[in-house]
Enzyme design. Structure first.
Site, PDB file in Angstrom:
ATOM      1  N   HIS A   1       0.842  -1.202   0.000  1.00 10.05           N
ATOM      2  CA  HIS A   1       0.000   0.000   0.000  1.00 10.05           C
ATOM      3  C   HIS A   1       0.870   1.241   0.000  1.00 10.05           C
ATOM      4  O   HIS A   1       1.839   1.347   0.763  1.00 10.05           O
ATOM      5  CB  HIS A   1      -0.903   0.003   1.232  1.00 10.05           C
ATOM      6  N   SER A   2       0.551   2.192  -0.863  1.00  5.13           N
ATOM      7  CA  SER A   2       1.149   3.521  -0.867  1.00  5.13           C
ATOM      8  C   SER A   2       2.684   3.449  -0.894  1.00  5.13           C
ATOM      9  O   SER A   2       3.268   2.805  -1.765  1.00  5.13           O
ATOM     10  CB  SER A   2       0.626   4.292   0.345  1.00  5.13           C
TER      11      SER A   2
END
Length: 230
Positions: free
Chosen positions: A79-80
């Site tokens: 994520h991210s």
């Protein structure tokens, strides 16, 4: 461990900046219910210590150590910011069968987060970055208030070094990859996500803000599972 457990697919969840493995607490049971063996990692660059100097390479080593402890083919979902250490760590690891980028940075070798920020992020070997002043808007706009409050309270500092260190290689060039675009993301605009998703073998969309693992964990788990079965 029994062969029946080994027959289940494995997934390693890699969190983003300012977060910790705690952010997956709603997604893990959804994945487990769908038959996954789930592992998580705490990236050392995210810490309450203002003197912390762990960088992206340290995070990649932590991811690699977790991979070493997982048997069988492994899907890595990042994520991210987590997209960087996941991309770095999965290079040359045959057991990694797929990389899934969840509104994550799927970058080229030589790229860093600071380099991609247009001067908005500092670079260097020391210092830390606080979480955004309004994490509700940036991270948890569509999460339940209770979940958003609990998450915001647990955010920590992120080291400048982690956003400064560039990728030395890009695992997605040799490992199958998927990208999940979060359509209501206030951190990574969908147009930027779509540009990175063009590097993946296939892409999907969720009508979520930056953190669907809190706002729509069941939908996210089903999407991850459907992708694995393609």
């Amino acid at each position: 461990m029994t062969s029946a457990v080994h027959s289940k697919p494995a997934i390693l969840l890699v969190h983003g900046a300012w977060h910790g493995a705690w952010c997956w607490e709603k997604l893990v049971p959804e994945l487990t219910a769908l038959g996954w063996r789930v592992a998580t990692v705490d990236l050392p660059s995210a810490s309450a210590d203002p003197d912390n100097t762990a960088g992206m390479y340290d995070d990649a080593l932590a991811v690699r150590a977790c991979l070493d402890g997982i048997e069988g083919p492994v899907t890595v979902l990042a994520h991210s910011y987590g997209g960087l250490p996941a991309t770095e760590a999965a290079v040359g690891v045959p057991k990694v069968s797929r990389l899934v980028y969840l509104s994550a940075f799927q970058l080229e070798e030589g790229d860093s987060l600071a380099g991609q920020s247009g001067g908005q992020l500092p670079s260097g070997d020391s210092g830390t970055l606080p979480a955004p002043d309004d994490p509700y808007t940036y991270f948890y706009a569509d999460a339940a208030q209770e979940d958003a409050d609990r998450a915001a309270e647990r955010l920590v500092l992120q080291t400048v070094k982690s956003v400064s260190e560039p990728l030395t290689a890009a695992a997605w060039k040799t490992v199958a990859s998927s990208y999940i675009v979060c359509e209501k993301d206030a951190v990574l605009p969908p147009v930027l996500q779509e540009a990175m998703a063009a590097r993946a073998d296939r892409s999907y969309r969720l009508p979520s803000s930056h953190s669907p693992f809190l706002s729509m964990p069941a939908e996210l788990a089903r999407l991850i599972t459907a992708d694995a079965h393609r």
